[in-house]
Design a protein around this motif. Structure first.
Motif, PDB file in Angstrom:
ATOM      1  N   ASN A 176       5.749 -15.966   9.920  1.00 33.83           N
ATOM      2  CA  ASN A 176       5.076 -16.776  10.928  1.00 33.83           C
ATOM      3  C   ASN A 176       5.963 -16.963  12.154  1.00 33.83           C
ATOM      4  O   ASN A 176       5.485 -16.878  13.302  1.00 33.83           O
ATOM      5  CB  ASN A 176       4.701 -18.139  10.331  1.00 33.83           C
ATOM      6  CG  ASN A 176       3.725 -18.916  11.197  1.00 33.83           C
ATOM      7  OD1 ASN A 176       2.702 -18.376  11.625  1.00 33.83           O
ATOM      8  ND2 ASN A 176       4.023 -20.175  11.453  1.00 33.83           N
ATOM      9  N   GLY A 177       7.248 -17.196  11.948  1.00 33.13           N
ATOM     10  CA  GLY A 177       8.166 -17.338  13.076  1.00 33.13           C
ATOM     11  C   GLY A 177       8.249 -16.063  13.894  1.00 33.13           C
ATOM     12  O   GLY A 177       8.310 -16.105  15.133  1.00 33.13           O
ATOM     13  N   THR A 178       8.238 -14.925  13.209  1.00 32.01           N
ATOM     14  CA  THR A 178       8.270 -13.628  13.900  1.00 32.01           C
ATOM     15  C   THR A 178       7.023 -13.437  14.755  1.00 32.01           C
ATOM     16  O   THR A 178       7.105 -13.000  15.909  1.00 32.01           O
ATOM     17  CB  THR A 178       8.379 -12.493  12.878  1.00 32.01           C
ATOM     18  OG1 THR A 178       9.651 -12.568  12.224  1.00 32.01           O
ATOM     19  CG2 THR A 178       8.232 -11.136  13.542  1.00 32.01           C
ATOM     20  N   LEU A 179       5.867 -13.770  14.206  1.00 25.12           N
ATOM     21  CA  LEU A 179       4.617 -13.614  14.963  1.00 25.12           C
ATOM     22  C   LEU A 179       4.611 -14.500  16.209  1.00 25.12           C
ATOM     23  O   LEU A 179       4.128 -14.095  17.267  1.00 25.12           O
ATOM     24  CB  LEU A 179       3.426 -13.934  14.065  1.00 25.12           C
ATOM     25  CG  LEU A 179       3.198 -12.963  12.891  1.00 25.12           C
ATOM     26  CD1 LEU A 179       2.088 -13.471  11.983  1.00 25.12           C
ATOM     27  CD2 LEU A 179       2.891 -11.558  13.388  1.00 25.12           C
ATOM     28  N   HIS A 180       5.168 -15.701  16.096  1.00 21.30           N
ATOM     29  CA  HIS A 180       5.250 -16.579  17.269  1.00 21.30           C
ATOM     30  C   HIS A 180       6.179 -15.979  18.325  1.00 21.30           C
ATOM     31  O   HIS A 180       5.880 -16.050  19.533  1.00 21.30           O
ATOM     32  CB  HIS A 180       5.738 -17.965  16.853  1.00 21.30           C
ATOM     33  CG  HIS A 180       4.659 -18.865  16.348  1.00 21.30           C
ATOM     34  ND1 HIS A 180       3.842 -19.603  17.178  1.00 21.30           N
ATOM     35  CD2 HIS A 180       4.239 -19.129  15.075  1.00 21.30           C
ATOM     36  CE1 HIS A 180       2.975 -20.305  16.455  1.00 21.30           C
ATOM     37  NE2 HIS A 180       3.198 -20.036  15.172  1.00 21.30           N
TER      38      HIS A 180
END
Length: 216
Positions: free
Chosen positions: A157-161
């Protein structure tokens, strides 16, 4: 080429040490294994705060400079060598870092004109075609010593953000249908499952699309 060969040898050795010969054989040889391609629009991501982590952890983008200076520590040498190889090919890497230790990383290919990276080989057999402004995510790995506590979901999720902040509007990926932890992570983050694909692989050959089947 030398770096790639060294990486594959080290990776095989570490897979045997951590998971046994069965784990290695499952990675290099399979027939009619079911893959689940997925996609997600980056304007509807879950908030980063949904997957809280300790204050000494953060998701950041990897770079050749960071790795060359040894400012980040990989517990598995194969992941360090793989990171150098991927960066050399123009792929983007993101890591969840605990202090100076890489607890997990994930990679992506996009259509940025300033790099040499174009389509990833997986896109062909998965039936995926990224348009400009889209990315294909692949090869997520979480160090077994750090698994649990939503770390995999926090990393992805952090990567997608971060991808969204860098102008990416949509991401693709896949997981194996028999990998229940991966299935849980992708469904928790609300990826949309596409038409399933059966694939086969023998030793270090490329994955081959066998046929497709409808998503559940």
């Amino acid at each position: 080429m030398l770096l790639y060969c060294k990486m594959r040898l080290v990776q095989a050795s570490e897979m045997v040490l951590t998971g046994g010969w069965r784990t290695l054989l499952r990675d290099v040889f399979y027939l009619n294994r079911v893959a689940v391609p997925v996609e997600i629009a980056l304007d509807s991501l879950r908030p980063v705060t949904d997957f809280k982590r300790p204050p000494d952890e953060s998701v950041l983008e990897l770079s050749t400079e960071l790795l060359a200076q040894r400012r980040l520590v990989y517990r598995f040498q194969s992941r360090y060598l793989k990171a150098l190889n991927y960066l050399g090919q123009g792929y983007r890497g993101f890591a969840l870092v605990k202090g100076e230790t890489v607890a997990g990383d994930i990679w992506c290919a996009d259509r940025r004109q300033e790099t040499r990276a174009t389509a990833h080989p997986d896109e062909l057999w998965l039936g995926i075609q990224c348009a400009p402004g889209e990315a294909y995510t692949f090869d997520m790995f979480v160090d077994p010593a750090h698994r649990g506590g939503n770390l995999a979901a926090a990393l992805q999720n952090g990567t997608l953000h971060l991808l969204r902040k860098r102008g990416i509007t949509k991401a693709y990926g896949y997981f194996w249908a028999d990998n229940l932890p991966a299935l849980w992570v992708h469904r928790t983050l609300r990826w949309r499952e596409l038409q399933r694909v059966r694939a086969s692989r023998v030793l270090l050959s490329k994955k081959l699309n066998v046929n497709s089947q409808s998503a559940p």
